[in-house]
Every structure is written in structure tokens, then in C-alpha cells.
Design a protein around this motif. Structure first.
Motif, short mmCIF file in Angstrom:
data_model
loop_
_atom_site.label_atom_id
_atom_site.label_comp_id
_atom_site.label_asym_id
_atom_site.label_seq_id
_atom_site.Cartn_x
_atom_site.Cartn_y
_atom_site.Cartn_z
N GLY A 133 -19.41 65.15 44.86
CA GLY A 133 -20.04 66.24 44.58
C GLY A 133 -21.68 66.51 45.90
N VAL A 134 -21.43 65.85 46.82
CA VAL A 134 -22.17 65.74 47.49
C VAL A 134 -21.42 66.50 49.06
CG1 VAL A 134 -23.39 64.25 48.96
CG2 VAL A 134 -23.61 63.54 47.26
N LEU A 135 -21.49 67.69 49.71
CA LEU A 135 -20.92 67.74 51.09
C LEU A 135 -21.54 67.60 52.46
CD1 LEU A 135 -19.12 69.76 52.59
CD2 LEU A 135 -20.71 71.76 52.47
N SER A 136 -21.08 66.80 52.48
CA SER A 136 -21.43 65.91 54.24
C SER A 136 -20.66 66.59 54.97
CB SER A 136 -21.12 64.16 54.33
OG SER A 136 -21.72 63.30 53.15
N ILE A 137 -21.82 66.68 55.90
CA ILE A 137 -21.16 67.42 57.56
C ILE A 137 -22.33 67.01 58.57
CG2 ILE A 137 -21.33 69.67 59.09
CD1 ILE A 137 -21.37 71.27 56.01
N GLU A 138 -20.91 66.09 60.11
CA GLU A 138 -21.69 65.58 60.64
C GLU A 138 -21.48 66.47 62.11
OE1 GLU A 138 -20.66 62.75 63.64
OE2 GLU A 138 -20.25 61.79 62.25
N VAL A 139 -22.49 67.48 62.71
CA VAL A 139 -21.91 68.30 63.60
C VAL A 139 -22.77 67.03 65.44
CG1 VAL A 139 -22.87 70.52 64.49
CG2 VAL A 139 -22.85 70.18 62.01
N PRO A 140 -22.16 67.27 66.28
CA PRO A 140 -22.43 66.06 66.84
C PRO A 140 -22.82 67.22 68.66
CG PRO A 140 -20.16 66.25 66.06
CD PRO A 140 -20.82 66.98 66.12
N LYS A 141 -23.69 66.58 68.68
CA LYS A 141 -25.20 67.66 69.96
C LYS A 141 -23.89 67.42 70.79
CE LYS A 141 -29.32 66.00 68.33
NZ LYS A 141 -30.18 65.19 68.67
N ALA A 142 -23.81 68.43 72.13
CA ALA A 142 -23.14 68.73 72.68
C ALA A 142 -23.83 67.93 74.23
CB ALA A 142 -22.94 70.35 73.84
N ALA A 143 -22.99 67.52 75.30
CA ALA A 143 -23.27 66.95 76.11
C ALA A 143 -24.47 68.14 76.84
CB ALA A 143 -22.19 66.24 76.82
N PRO A 144 -25.34 67.91 77.34
CA PRO A 144 -26.42 68.36 78.47
C PRO A 144 -25.89 69.31 79.56
CG PRO A 144 -27.26 66.19 78.34
CD PRO A 144 -26.45 66.27 77.75
N ALA A 145 -25.85 70.46 79.35
CA ALA A 145 -24.79 71.33 80.77
C ALA A 145 -25.49 70.72 82.47
CB ALA A 145 -25.51 72.81 81.10
#
Length: 153
Positions: A133-145
């Protein structure tokens, strides 16, 4: 001694939850199409490498959840849930019997949550899982331009 009294957070948390539930209830009653909606609660935390979202979706199947990016910084989570009610001792004829609810507190209908990230994210490496019942999402940060120097010829 402080001039402003400090209230422990837990004293008001039940009041805030009650107000949130009331707001959800009023919003679902006033929908012109009759479709009920709710907003699942999420915890959002940030690390050096990624944003982590953990949301409560009890009883919701993986196939009923859609996750997508609407632009480079905005993540949308939407879906729906329906409830089936049956009595353990009921036969097939009793399942369609009329009944009246005394209390209906479980979230049903459609849900929609939008999260906008303040930094660039790597959409290709996003991971999501739904467990217990727990939705876990990992959104990685992009490397800085990186700055790129152009040579004039």
C-alpha cells in the motif's frame, strides 16, 4: 522564558488531519459529474542524489496507477480505486442486496497528485514500486549542465 508559547506538533496534527479530511469530503460532494476524488498523502524528501516520494495507496492495484512527466520538472501521479463490499457468509444473492452505510471513510474514486522539482531530474532513471500500500518513487537528480566553451574560428 519565551514570549511565544511553543506547541508540540502532535497536539495539532489530529486537528489538521480532520480539516484535510473535511476538505476532501466537501470537494467530493460538490463534483458535478458525481465522480469522487481524493488526494493520497505523500512524504517527499531530498538527498544529494535524488528526490524520494512515498505515498499511501492502500488497496490500490499497480495497474490502476499512472506516473508520468508532463514537462522536464513536473511529475504527475494519478489513478483510481473502487471498493467491493461483501460479507464472508453471504451467498451470491445477498451481494446485490440494498444496504445503507453508517460510515464511509475509505478513499474511493480518482486521485491526482502533481509534484514539481526545483532542479533538473533524470527522467530515464526514475524507479517506482508499490508494496504493502505504499508507492515509492525515486527521482534521480540530473547532472548540472556543464558549461561548454565555443571556439571562434
Amino acid at each position: 522564558m519565551s514570549l511565544i508559547p511553543r506547541w508540540p506538533e502532535r497536539e495539532f496534527s489530529s486537528l489538521f488531519r480532520l480539516l484535510d479530511d473535511y476538505t476532501d469530503h466537501v470537494a467530493s460532494r460538490n463534483t458535478p459529474t458525481g465522480v469522487r476524488s481524493f488526494a493520497p498523502r505523500f512524504d517527499v524528501r531530498e538527498t544529494k542524489e535524488a528526490y524520494h516520494l512515498d505515498g499511501e495507496l492502500p488497496g490500490i492495484s499497480q495497474k490502476d496507477v499512472d506516473i508520468e512527466f508532463t514537462d522536464s520538472h513536473t511529475l504527475v501521479i494519478k489513478g483510481k480505486t473502487e471498493r467491493e463490499y461483501s460479507s464472508p457468509n453471504a451467498d451470491e444473492g445477498d451481494k446485490k442486496a440494498d444496504h445503507r452505510y453508517w460510515v464511509s471513510e475509505r478513499s474511493i474514486g480518482e486521485f491526482h497528485r502533481t509534484f514539481t522539482f526545483p532542479t533538473r531530474v533524470d527522467q530515464d532513471r526514475v524507479k517506482a514500486s508499490l508494496k504493502d500500500g505504499v508507492l515509492s518513487i525515486e527521482v534521480p537528480k540530473a547532472a548540472p549542465a556543464a558549461a561548454k566553451k565555443i571556439t571562434v574560428t
